[in-house]
Design a protein around this motif. Structure first.
Motif, PDB file in Angstrom:
ATOM      1  N   ARG A  12      41.341  51.697  45.476  1.00  8.07           N
ATOM      2  CA  ARG A  12      42.527  51.845  46.331  1.00  8.07           C
ATOM      3  C   ARG A  12      43.308  50.541  46.335  1.00  8.07           C
ATOM      4  N   PRO A  13      44.615  50.607  46.608  1.00  4.43           N
ATOM      5  CA  PRO A  13      45.351  49.354  46.781  1.00  4.43           C
ATOM      6  C   PRO A  13      44.682  48.519  47.884  1.00  4.43           C
ATOM      7  N   ALA A  14      44.495  47.235  47.633  1.00  6.82           N
ATOM      8  CA  ALA A  14      43.833  46.361  48.608  1.00  6.82           C
ATOM      9  C   ALA A  14      44.564  46.364  49.945  1.00  6.82           C
ATOM     10  N   VAL A  15      45.866  46.519  49.917  1.00  2.00           N
ATOM     11  CA  VAL A  15      46.657  46.520  51.145  1.00  2.00           C
ATOM     12  C   VAL A  15      46.303  47.724  52.031  1.00  2.00           C
ATOM     13  N   ASP A  16      45.714  48.769  51.441  1.00  2.00           N
ATOM     14  CA  ASP A  16      45.316  49.952  52.205  1.00  2.00           C
ATOM     15  C   ASP A  16      43.899  49.878  52.744  1.00  2.00           C
ATOM     16  N   CYS A  17      43.177  48.803  52.444  1.00  7.05           N
ATOM     17  CA  CYS A  17      41.793  48.681  52.942  1.00  7.05           C
ATOM     18  C   CYS A  17      41.500  47.247  53.389  1.00  7.05           C
ATOM     19  N   ALA A  26      42.133  39.172  53.548  1.00  7.69           N
ATOM     20  CA  ALA A  26      43.018  40.171  54.162  1.00  7.69           C
ATOM     21  C   ALA A  26      44.350  39.534  54.552  1.00  7.69           C
ATOM     22  N   ASP A  27      44.296  38.330  55.125  1.00 11.85           N
ATOM     23  CA  ASP A  27      45.536  37.632  55.505  1.00 11.85           C
ATOM     24  C   ASP A  27      46.409  37.343  54.279  1.00 11.85           C
ATOM     25  N   ALA A  28      45.781  36.927  53.172  1.00 12.11           N
ATOM     26  CA  ALA A  28      46.535  36.624  51.945  1.00 12.11           C
ATOM     27  C   ALA A  28      47.162  37.888  51.353  1.00 12.11           C
ATOM     28  N   VAL A  29      46.439  38.997  51.398  1.00 11.63           N
ATOM     29  CA  VAL A  29      46.986  40.263  50.889  1.00 11.63           C
ATOM     30  C   VAL A  29      48.136  40.714  51.790  1.00 11.63           C
ATOM     31  N   PRO A 131      39.908  33.780  44.384  1.00 14.98           N
ATOM     32  CA  PRO A 131      41.033  32.843  44.497  1.00 14.98           C
ATOM     33  C   PRO A 131      42.099  33.304  45.494  1.00 14.98           C
ATOM     34  N   ILE A 132      42.076  34.556  45.891  1.00 12.03           N
ATOM     35  CA  ILE A 132      43.060  35.080  46.835  1.00 12.03           C
ATOM     36  C   ILE A 132      42.550  34.823  48.246  1.00 12.03           C
ATOM     37  N   GLY A 133      43.251  33.954  48.978  1.00 15.39           N
ATOM     38  CA  GLY A 133      42.848  33.632  50.344  1.00 15.39           C
ATOM     39  C   GLY A 133      42.144  32.298  50.497  1.00 15.39           C
ATOM     40  N   LEU A 173      49.573  31.949  42.740  1.00 18.52           N
ATOM     41  CA  LEU A 173      48.815  31.681  43.971  1.00 18.52           C
ATOM     42  C   LEU A 173      49.021  30.239  44.437  1.00 18.52           C
ATOM     43  N   PRO A 174      48.869  29.980  45.742  1.00 17.38           N
ATOM     44  CA  PRO A 174      49.025  28.610  46.250  1.00 17.38           C
ATOM     45  C   PRO A 174      48.102  27.632  45.522  1.00 17.38           C
ATOM     46  N   GLY A 175      48.656  26.490  45.133  1.00 13.65           N
ATOM     47  CA  GLY A 175      47.873  25.427  44.492  1.00 13.65           C
ATOM     48  C   GLY A 175      47.488  25.692  43.056  1.00 13.65           C
ATOM     49  N   ALA A 176      47.986  26.773  42.453  1.00 17.46           N
ATOM     50  CA  ALA A 176      47.560  27.158  41.106  1.00 17.46           C
ATOM     51  C   ALA A 176      48.026  26.167  40.046  1.00 17.46           C
ATOM     52  N   VAL A 177      47.083  25.799  39.180  1.00 15.53           N
ATOM     53  CA  VAL A 177      47.361  24.973  38.004  1.00 15.53           C
ATOM     54  C   VAL A 177      46.659  25.663  36.839  1.00 15.53           C
TER      55      VAL A 177
END
Length: 187
Positions: A12-17, A26-29, A131-133, A173-177
């Motif tokens: 499922r889309p992560a935003v739906d769960c 969850a906050d990052a999504v 890496p997300i969040g 994503l934040p800080g990505a190199v």
């Protein structure tokens, strides 16, 4: 919904769960603003008892080894100063901690962070760090091969469940190199 890779029965889309994700993920999504639409971040339910890579790939799909990435937390030290960072490399490789990471962090010494530091600082479960969040002020070092992979399976912040994300999304994503050679042969 069918997952773009692997053989998962619950995708499922992560935003739906969001309730299945740890708070930082969850906050990052929820706050997603990258070039890739948030609906393309897919959550798949997985059994935490078969999280070992070889068993996981056998159960969920043989092609997943080349499409999976590991996110590890590292600590770079220079004198009394210590810097935490995260590294994202394909599962078929390992992080070049003593070469690329040490140089990128301008550290005298670099090593994997302890389990307590990794989980305490990220708010994620060991074995599920993603890496997300991550903390926004951390460097996020990404092997260029991850960004070049169409769909990438990563942790979800918990041992149960994974995220499937378009590889090019990681560069935003934040800080990505993005670095060539961060992941080296595991052999």
């Amino acid at each position: 919904m069918r997952a773009p890779i692997g053989n998962f029965t619950d995708a499922r889309p992560a935003v739906d769960c969001l309730d299945l994700l740890v708070r930082p993920v969850a906050d990052a999504v929820r706050a997603w603003s990258g070039d890739i639409p948030v609906e393309q971040l897919i959550h798949v339910d997985t059994d935490p008892e078969i999280a070992d890579t070889a068993v996981f790939v056998e159960h969920y799909g043989q092609g997943l080894l080349e499409q999976s990435a590991n996110c590890v937390v590292v600590a770079g030290k220079r004198g009394a100063e210590s810097t935490l960072a995260a590294c994202l490399v394909l599962s078929s490789t390992r992080v070049d901690v003593n070469g690329v990471v040490r140089k990128q962090l301008a550290a005298r010494k670099a090593s994997f962070a302890s389990m307590d530091a990794a989980t305490g600082e990220t708010g994620m479960e060991y074995g599920g760090i993603t890496p997300i969040g991550l903390p926004a002020d951390w460097p996020l070092l990404i092997d260029s091969r991850v960004v070049d992979t169409e769909w990438v399976l990563i942790g979800s912040g918990r041992r149960r469940g994974k995220l499937i994300v378009p590889g090019k999304a990681f560069a935003g994503l934040p800080g990505a190199v993005v670095l060539a050679g961060l992941g080296i042969s595991a052999a």
